[in-house]
Design a protein around this motif. Structure first.
Motif, short mmCIF file in Angstrom:
data_model
loop_
_atom_site.label_atom_id
_atom_site.label_comp_id
_atom_site.label_asym_id
_atom_site.label_seq_id
_atom_site.Cartn_x
_atom_site.Cartn_y
_atom_site.Cartn_z
N THR A 187 -12.84 -11.77 1.03
CA THR A 187 -11.50 -11.85 1.27
C THR A 187 -10.87 -13.39 0.70
O THR A 187 -10.07 -13.22 -0.24
N ASP A 207 -9.41 -2.96 3.39
CA ASP A 207 -10.51 -3.22 4.52
C ASP A 207 -9.58 -2.44 5.79
O ASP A 207 -9.07 -3.39 6.54
N ASN A 250 -6.88 -8.63 6.97
CA ASN A 250 -7.57 -10.04 6.49
C ASN A 250 -6.63 -10.65 5.68
O ASN A 250 -6.51 -11.86 5.83
N ASP A 253 -9.61 -5.82 -2.22
CA ASP A 253 -10.42 -6.51 -1.50
C ASP A 253 -11.24 -5.48 -0.59
O ASP A 253 -10.51 -4.89 0.10
#
Ligand SMILES: Nc1ncnc2c1ncn2[C@@H]1O[C@H](COP(=O)(O)OP(=O)(O)O)[C@@H](O)[C@H]1O
Ligand SMILES: [Mg+2]
Lengths: 109, 267
Positions: free
Chosen positions: B18, B41, B46, B120
């Motif tokens: 991340t 994710d 995040n 990500d």
């Protein structure tokens, strides 16, 4: 004090944990990559040796069968020396047989 | 002309995916590129936090997939860089809410408008990973110079090769030059040797990273951060520029060591 000389040369003393990490990883990955755990590897080595021993006498003390990495490819490299020992029954039998054959050939000519 | 889709993944969690995605996104935007970041994710959102965009989320990736909003509506524009966008993950759903085909469809819609689409990825080799990797033109593997992280990276590299997504490129994150010098950590060379893929960046362990994510300002915007500089270099390498690697430690000479001893300084 040797630590100081190692420092002078830009070297670290003894085997440090970074080197240990690299060696452990290399061993782990060899088995991960071909999906063959160490115990199965030992079985496979024993079987390879058994097959070769059926045909020739093998010098079992100096056998080296290991997995190697070439870039990301795995290969098995085997060094299996034949037996040189003259006092083994096997070797003597072979020598006698070879001598007989040579004698036969000499008779023929 | 279409975007290049780059997925940032790893085997092990917590290695810096991340952090890398956020900083590469910002660095590419600073180079004048049009960039969209996708947080794949799902369930463990995040990237919005690290980017400082968490208060502006209305819709997320799952809302797009399930048709509750237009793709545009889920794209959050960065405060400082008008050509940088984030599509956040859903926080309350799980990875099965999205399929690899969905990811391909979404990126295909975005491609004409952008230069880079960075994804990500979650850790592991399950559905979330397959979602993240499905649309990738290029995959970056993040690892730390530790036995378990490198082992898991190797597994991922093998999987990507088996699925014709290779060859991946390697980012080694959290390298501590002093520990490498003392022989207490594998060097970037050691790790690259073992994984046998192309290295695209070495990021040092840097105490600026956590304050940066605390305040939601990616560390690469901090000119004093060595990790930030490393991410800027990776971004330039992604654009095809040939950027030499910073000499981190591997071959420090006697006099440099001596000088460092007296000045008490790192590099
Ligand atoms: N180069 C670095 N130096 C110091 N801390 C780092 C560095 N890279 C990542 N971190 C920290 O490590 C933790 C995990 O990073 P993160 O990017 O969330 O990993 P992942 O996405 O792979 O789970 C975070 O607390 C982050 O701030
Ligand atoms: Mg993450």
């Amino acid at each position: 004090m040797s630590g100081f000389f190692d420092w002078m040369r830009g070297r670290s003393p003894a085997k440090n944990s970074g080197t240990v990490a690299k060696e452990r990883l290399q061993l782990i990955l060899v088995h991960d990559r071909i999906n063959l755990p160490p115990e199965r590897m030992e079985e496979m080595k024993a079987e390879i040796l058994a097959v070769i021993s059926k045909y020739v006498a093998v010098d079992r003390d100096n056998v080296d069968i290991a997995l190697q990495q070439r870039n990301r490819d795995s290969l098995i490299v085997a060094e299996i020396p034949f037996s040189q020992s003259h006092d083994s029954d096997e070797a003597r039998r072979r020598l006698a047989k070879a001598a007989d054959e040579a004698a036969d050939e000499a008779d023929d000519s | 002309m279409g975007a290049k889709v780059i997925t940032v993944t790893s085997g092990k969690g917590g290695v810096g995916k991340t952090t890398a995605t956020a900083n590469l996104g910002v660095s590419l935007a600073r180079l004048g590129k049009k960039v969209v970041l996708i947080d794949a994710d799902v369930g463990l959102r995040n990237l919005d936090i690290v980017m400082g965009l968490e208060n502006r989320i209305v819709y997320d990736l799952v809302d797009v997939v399930e048709g509750r909003c237009q793709l545009r509506q889920a794209m959050i524009k960065h405060k400082q860089f008008p050509d940088l966008f984030l599509i956040p993950a859903a926080q309350t759903r799980d990875k099965t809410a999205i399929s690899p085909a969905d990811m391909i469809q979404i990126t295909d819609k975005l491609r004409p408008e952008f230069d880079y689409i960075l994804i990500d990825s979650p850790a592991g080799i399950e559905r979330g990973f397959r979602n993240a990797v499905a649309p990738a033109d290029e995959v970056l593997i993040v690892t730390n110079p530790e036995v378990s992280a490198v082992r898991d990276a190797d597994r991922i590299i093998g999987l990507l090769e088996a699925n014709n997504k290779g060859p991946a490129k390697l980012i080694i994150n959290r390298v501590n030059p002093d520990m490498v010098r003392r022989g207490e950590m594998m060097s970037a060379d050691d790790v690259t040797d073992i994984l046998a893929i192309k290295l695209i960046g070495i990021v040092p362990e840097d105490e600026h990273v956590i304050p940066a994510s605390n305040s939601g300002i990616p560390v690469t915007l901090n000119e004093n951060s060595r990790a930030g500089a490393a991410f800027r270099n990776i971004a330039r390498r992604l654009t095809g520029e040939n950027v030499p690697f910073l000499p981190m430690n591997d071959s420090v000479g006697f006099f440099q060591r001596l000088a460092r001893l007296f000045t008490g300084q790192g590099e």
